[in-house]
Design a protein around this motif. Structure first.
Motif, PDB file in Angstrom:
ATOM      1  N   LEU A 192       0.814  -1.214   0.000  1.00  0.00           N
ATOM      2  CA  LEU A 192       0.000   0.000   0.000  1.00  0.00           C
ATOM      3  C   LEU A 192       0.849   1.267   0.000  1.00  0.00           C
ATOM      4  O   LEU A 192       0.601   2.196  -0.778  1.00  0.00           O
ATOM      5  CB  LEU A 192      -0.937  -0.017   1.215  1.00  0.00           C
ATOM      6  N   HIS A 193       1.863   1.320   0.856  1.00  0.00           N
ATOM      7  CA  HIS A 193       2.682   2.527   0.935  1.00  0.00           C
ATOM      8  C   HIS A 193       3.520   2.724  -0.327  1.00  0.00           C
ATOM      9  O   HIS A 193       3.957   3.830  -0.632  1.00  0.00           O
ATOM     10  CB  HIS A 193       3.576   2.478   2.168  1.00  0.00           C
ATOM     11  N   GLU A 194       3.752   1.632  -1.086  1.00  0.00           N
ATOM     12  CA  GLU A 194       4.525   1.725  -2.321  1.00  0.00           C
ATOM     13  C   GLU A 194       3.675   2.178  -3.504  1.00  0.00           C
ATOM     14  O   GLU A 194       4.198   2.775  -4.446  1.00  0.00           O
ATOM     15  CB  GLU A 194       5.166   0.368  -2.639  1.00  0.00           C
ATOM     16  N   ARG A 195       2.395   1.894  -3.468  1.00  0.00           N
ATOM     17  CA  ARG A 195       1.517   2.233  -4.587  1.00  0.00           C
ATOM     18  C   ARG A 195       0.699   3.507  -4.339  1.00  0.00           C
ATOM     19  O   ARG A 195       0.089   4.046  -5.256  1.00  0.00           O
ATOM     20  CB  ARG A 195       0.559   1.064  -4.875  1.00  0.00           C
ATOM     21  N   LYS A 196       0.702   3.970  -3.102  1.00  0.00           N
ATOM     22  CA  LYS A 196      -0.104   5.145  -2.766  1.00  0.00           C
ATOM     23  C   LYS A 196       0.265   6.351  -3.628  1.00  0.00           C
ATOM     24  O   LYS A 196      -0.601   7.017  -4.206  1.00  0.00           O
ATOM     25  CB  LYS A 196       0.081   5.498  -1.292  1.00  0.00           C
ATOM     26  N   MET A 197       1.551   6.666  -3.745  1.00  0.00           N
ATOM     27  CA  MET A 197       2.002   7.831  -4.493  1.00  0.00           C
ATOM     28  C   MET A 197       1.642   7.712  -5.977  1.00  0.00           C
ATOM     29  O   MET A 197       1.253   8.692  -6.614  1.00  0.00           O
ATOM     30  CB  MET A 197       3.509   8.006  -4.332  1.00  0.00           C
ATOM     31  N   VAL A 198       1.772   6.490  -6.517  1.00  0.00           N
ATOM     32  CA  VAL A 198       1.440   6.263  -7.934  1.00  0.00           C
ATOM     33  C   VAL A 198      -0.031   6.557  -8.193  1.00  0.00           C
ATOM     34  O   VAL A 198      -0.386   7.256  -9.143  1.00  0.00           O
ATOM     35  CB  VAL A 198       1.775   4.812  -8.332  1.00  0.00           C
ATOM     36  N   PHE A 199      -0.906   6.017  -7.340  1.00  0.00           N
ATOM     37  CA  PHE A 199      -2.338   6.251  -7.501  1.00  0.00           C
ATOM     38  C   PHE A 199      -2.688   7.724  -7.311  1.00  0.00           C
ATOM     39  O   PHE A 199      -3.511   8.277  -8.034  1.00  0.00           O
ATOM     40  CB  PHE A 199      -3.133   5.395  -6.513  1.00  0.00           C
ATOM     41  N   GLN A 200      -2.064   8.341  -6.330  1.00  0.00           N
ATOM     42  CA  GLN A 200      -2.371   9.736  -6.019  1.00  0.00           C
ATOM     43  C   GLN A 200      -1.986  10.654  -7.178  1.00  0.00           C
ATOM     44  O   GLN A 200      -2.762  11.531  -7.574  1.00  0.00           O
ATOM     45  CB  GLN A 200      -1.637  10.154  -4.740  1.00  0.00           C
ATOM     46  N   GLU A 201      -0.795  10.468  -7.719  1.00  0.00           N
ATOM     47  CA  GLU A 201      -0.320  11.350  -8.783  1.00  0.00           C
ATOM     48  C   GLU A 201      -0.971  11.050 -10.133  1.00  0.00           C
ATOM     49  O   GLU A 201      -1.145  11.956 -10.951  1.00  0.00           O
ATOM     50  CB  GLU A 201       1.203  11.235  -8.902  1.00  0.00           C
ATOM     51  N   VAL A 264      -8.388 -16.221   4.464  1.00  0.00           N
ATOM     52  CA  VAL A 264      -9.675 -15.526   4.404  1.00  0.00           C
ATOM     53  C   VAL A 264      -9.633 -14.517   3.259  1.00  0.00           C
ATOM     54  O   VAL A 264      -8.718 -13.696   3.178  1.00  0.00           O
ATOM     55  CB  VAL A 264      -9.972 -14.809   5.732  1.00  0.00           C
ATOM     56  N   ILE A 265     -10.622 -14.590   2.366  1.00  0.00           N
ATOM     57  CA  ILE A 265     -10.676 -13.694   1.213  1.00  0.00           C
ATOM     58  C   ILE A 265     -11.636 -12.549   1.517  1.00  0.00           C
ATOM     59  O   ILE A 265     -12.832 -12.763   1.742  1.00  0.00           O
ATOM     60  CB  ILE A 265     -11.163 -14.430  -0.060  1.00  0.00           C
ATOM     61  N   GLN A 266     -11.116 -11.327   1.561  1.00  0.00           N
ATOM     62  CA  GLN A 266     -11.968 -10.155   1.756  1.00  0.00           C
ATOM     63  C   GLN A 266     -11.295  -8.938   1.148  1.00  0.00           C
ATOM     64  O   GLN A 266     -10.071  -8.826   1.133  1.00  0.00           O
ATOM     65  CB  GLN A 266     -12.258  -9.922   3.237  1.00  0.00           C
ATOM     66  N   SER A 267     -12.108  -8.042   0.615  1.00  0.00           N
ATOM     67  CA  SER A 267     -11.606  -6.813   0.015  1.00  0.00           C
ATOM     68  C   SER A 267     -12.106  -5.633   0.855  1.00  0.00           C
ATOM     69  O   SER A 267     -13.310  -5.498   1.088  1.00  0.00           O
ATOM     70  CB  SER A 267     -12.098  -6.684  -1.430  1.00  0.00           C
ATOM     71  N   LEU A 268     -11.187  -4.810   1.318  1.00  0.00           N
ATOM     72  CA  LEU A 268     -11.530  -3.711   2.228  1.00  0.00           C
ATOM     73  C   LEU A 268     -11.295  -2.369   1.561  1.00  0.00           C
ATOM     74  O   LEU A 268     -10.300  -2.182   0.834  1.00  0.00           O
ATOM     75  CB  LEU A 268     -10.693  -3.800   3.499  1.00  0.00           C
ATOM     76  N   ALA A 269     -12.200  -1.419   1.819  1.00  0.00           N
ATOM     77  CA  ALA A 269     -12.040  -0.070   1.281  1.00  0.00           C
ATOM     78  C   ALA A 269     -10.834   0.597   1.931  1.00  0.00           C
ATOM     79  O   ALA A 269     -10.572   0.436   3.118  1.00  0.00           O
ATOM     80  CB  ALA A 269     -13.302   0.750   1.547  1.00  0.00           C
ATOM     81  N   ILE A 270     -10.092   1.358   1.131  1.00  0.00           N
ATOM     82  CA  ILE A 270      -8.896   2.035   1.621  1.00  0.00           C
ATOM     83  C   ILE A 270      -9.255   3.451   2.053  1.00  0.00           C
ATOM     84  O   ILE A 270      -9.810   4.226   1.275  1.00  0.00           O
ATOM     85  CB  ILE A 270      -7.802   2.094   0.529  1.00  0.00           C
ATOM     86  N   ASP A 271      -8.946   3.775   3.314  1.00  0.00           N
ATOM     87  CA  ASP A 271      -9.117   5.123   3.838  1.00  0.00           C
ATOM     88  C   ASP A 271      -7.760   5.823   3.738  1.00  0.00           C
ATOM     89  O   ASP A 271      -6.885   5.638   4.584  1.00  0.00           O
ATOM     90  CB  ASP A 271      -9.602   5.071   5.288  1.00  0.00           C
ATOM     91  N   TRP A 272      -7.589   6.647   2.704  1.00  0.00           N
ATOM     92  CA  TRP A 272      -6.279   7.227   2.444  1.00  0.00           C
ATOM     93  C   TRP A 272      -5.856   8.220   3.530  1.00  0.00           C
ATOM     94  O   TRP A 272      -4.665   8.363   3.820  1.00  0.00           O
ATOM     95  CB  TRP A 272      -6.270   7.924   1.078  1.00  0.00           C
ATOM     96  N   GLU A 273      -6.810   8.900   4.171  1.00  0.00           N
ATOM     97  CA  GLU A 273      -6.461   9.819   5.258  1.00  0.00           C
ATOM     98  C   GLU A 273      -5.869   9.061   6.440  1.00  0.00           C
ATOM     99  O   GLU A 273      -4.884   9.489   7.042  1.00  0.00           O
ATOM    100  CB  GLU A 273      -7.707  10.598   5.703  1.00  0.00           C
ATOM    101  N   GLN A 274      -6.468   7.921   6.742  1.00  0.00           N
ATOM    102  CA  GLN A 274      -5.960   7.099   7.841  1.00  0.00           C
ATOM    103  C   GLN A 274      -4.582   6.536   7.506  1.00  0.00           C
ATOM    104  O   GLN A 274      -3.687   6.495   8.356  1.00  0.00           O
ATOM    105  CB  GLN A 274      -6.944   5.956   8.116  1.00  0.00           C
ATOM    106  N   VAL A 275      -4.404   6.122   6.253  1.00  0.00           N
ATOM    107  CA  VAL A 275      -3.096   5.619   5.807  1.00  0.00           C
ATOM    108  C   VAL A 275      -2.037   6.704   5.950  1.00  0.00           C
ATOM    109  O   VAL A 275      -0.917   6.455   6.414  1.00  0.00           O
ATOM    110  CB  VAL A 275      -3.177   5.140   4.343  1.00  0.00           C
TER     111      VAL A 275
END
Length: 431
Positions: A192-201, A264-275
């Protein structure tokens, strides 16, 4: 006729020599392309050379068996959905999905060689599948064409070039050809921390929603990944010949297998402010710990310098070491200052750590972190066994590979990160 054949012999010999030279040149060119220190994964030439000599199926990270529960349980992908597969390569994913009822798949890749290979393979099996040559950074499809746009490994490959423009173009193109009610799904090694900047920009967080699902790699990928990790990138054939490295691989593989059964298979929404908050807290902690370490080093250097000066002075004045120690004991001012300063910094770090505890992720995310720790931390006995065997084999490994390397070559060798899971990101338009 005999004279004519005798005249042709020199020409035939010259042709054979030319053909042999051309083959050697082609092999050297292929070696240069595939074994360069930093191959250009965005170039068609690299992938054409790679697929020219590797015509078997291969799935990066995981195959349809591992992804099927996510498609069905988390994303509810309809069998009639129009699907675009980005950078399909020689993966069997498209064919396995087709066999399971997803008949409306368009599989694309920048390599025309692998596309022709995949076409021929599926046609021989009488499967009416679609394969097309496409550049993922400049797709030729119209806007909002597909219900589901999928990538497994292409984003990671482009990220290796460290050229953000290509990655950004790819993400924007994937979202452009995706329908408003559809979704883009990316399978990546990037956390997550590696892809955050890519998604943001590239896309931003205002217009799109993001989800994250973690999935264990397939057994085949686990095996390859473990081998590359325990040997630090040695060729697989060398790993297979080394009993110690094989033992390490099997021990780690057994540990991972026990976890796959209870996944366990589950997909969780990402809260970018919390990250972002958690990242900031972590950064502050690192800065404070580094600052504390620097101050300790500084005090130690000052103290050592003072002792050296005092010793020189004492030697000149004829003062003994015992007298010098008594003087230091009677003058503890420097030590008091040092202790006070260290206590202040320790208090600051404790306060910030307490703030971080109050702002941590929800209970579900804590459970995921604990699960990752279980995977990464092998039992202590196994670790000891691995270390003992590794120490015994260091000399044999160096005989095979490292003795012939210069110091500069050793520094260039990559450090392979041990990873048991891939990260599946889902991006959708906000309603």
């Amino acid at each position: 006729m005999q004279e004519q054949s005798e005249k042709e012999l020199p020409f035939q010999g010259e042709k054979l020599i030319q053909q042999d030279e051309q083959k050697k040149a082609s092999k050297e060119q292929q070696k240069d392309i595939l074994q360069s220190e930093q191959p250009s994964y965005k170039q068609k030439e690299y992938w054409n050379e790679r697929y020219k000599f590797k015509q078997t199926y291969y799935d990066w990270y995981c195959g349809y068996e591992e992804l099927k529960p996510i498609f069905e349980q988390c994303y509810n992908i309809s069998k009639n959905a129009k699907i675009l597969m980005i950078g399909c390569g020689n993966s069997k994913l498209s064919e396995d999905m087709f066999d399971d009822g997803y008949i409306n798949i368009v599989s694309t890749d920048i390599s025309d060689i692998v596309i022709e290979q995949m076409k021929e393979s599926t046609q021989k099996k009488n499967k009416n599948m679609t394969f097309e040559v496409q550049d993922c950074t400049n797709l030729t499809y119209q806007d909002q064409t597909f219900d589901f746009v999928f990538d497994k490994g292409t984003l990671d490959a482009l990220s290796c070039d460290k050229e953000e423009e290509s990655v950004s173009k790819m993400l924007k193109e994937m979202m452009r050809v995706c329908k408003p009610q559809g979704s883009v799904v990316i399978v990546s090694f990037g956390q997550l921390h590696e892809r955050k900047m890519v998604f943001q920009e590239s896309l931003g967080f205002k217009q799109y929603s993001y989800e994250l699902c973690q999935k264990y790699l397939s057994i085949d990928s686990q095996l390859t990944n473990i081998m590359r990790h325990v040997s630090n990138g040695l060729p697989i054939n060398l790993v297979l010949k080394n009993k110690t490295l094989l033992l390490q691989t099997l021990i780690e593989l057994r540990s991972v297998k026990s976890l796959l059964k209870n996944e366990v298979i589950q997909s969780l929404a990402i809260d970018w402010e919390q990250v972002t908050q958690i990242e900031n807290i972590h950064e502050f902690q690192i800065q404070d710990e580094q600052k504390l370490k620097d101050e300790k080093d500084c005090f130690q250097n000052v103290e050592n310098t003072s002792i050296e000066i005092q010793q020189d002075t004492n030697n000149k004045n004829g003062i003994s070491n015992s007298d010098q120690n008594n003087q230091l004991a009677n003058n503890p001012e420097n030590q008091i200052k040092q202790d006070c300063s260290l206590k202040e910094h320790q208090t600051e770090i404790s306060n910030k750590k307490q703030e971080g505890i109050d702002q941590k992720l929800a209970h579900q995310q804590d459970e995921e972190e604990e699960e990752e720790e279980k995977v990464d931390n092998l039992p202590q006995q196994q670790n000891q066994q691995i270390q003992e065997e590794k120490n015994k084999s260091e000399s044999s490994i160096s005989d095979q590979e490292e003795d012939h390397d210069s110091e500069e070559d050793k520094q260039k060798k990559p450090k392979f990160r041990r990873q048991t899971q891939c990260f599946i990101y889902r991006i959708t338009h906000k309603s």
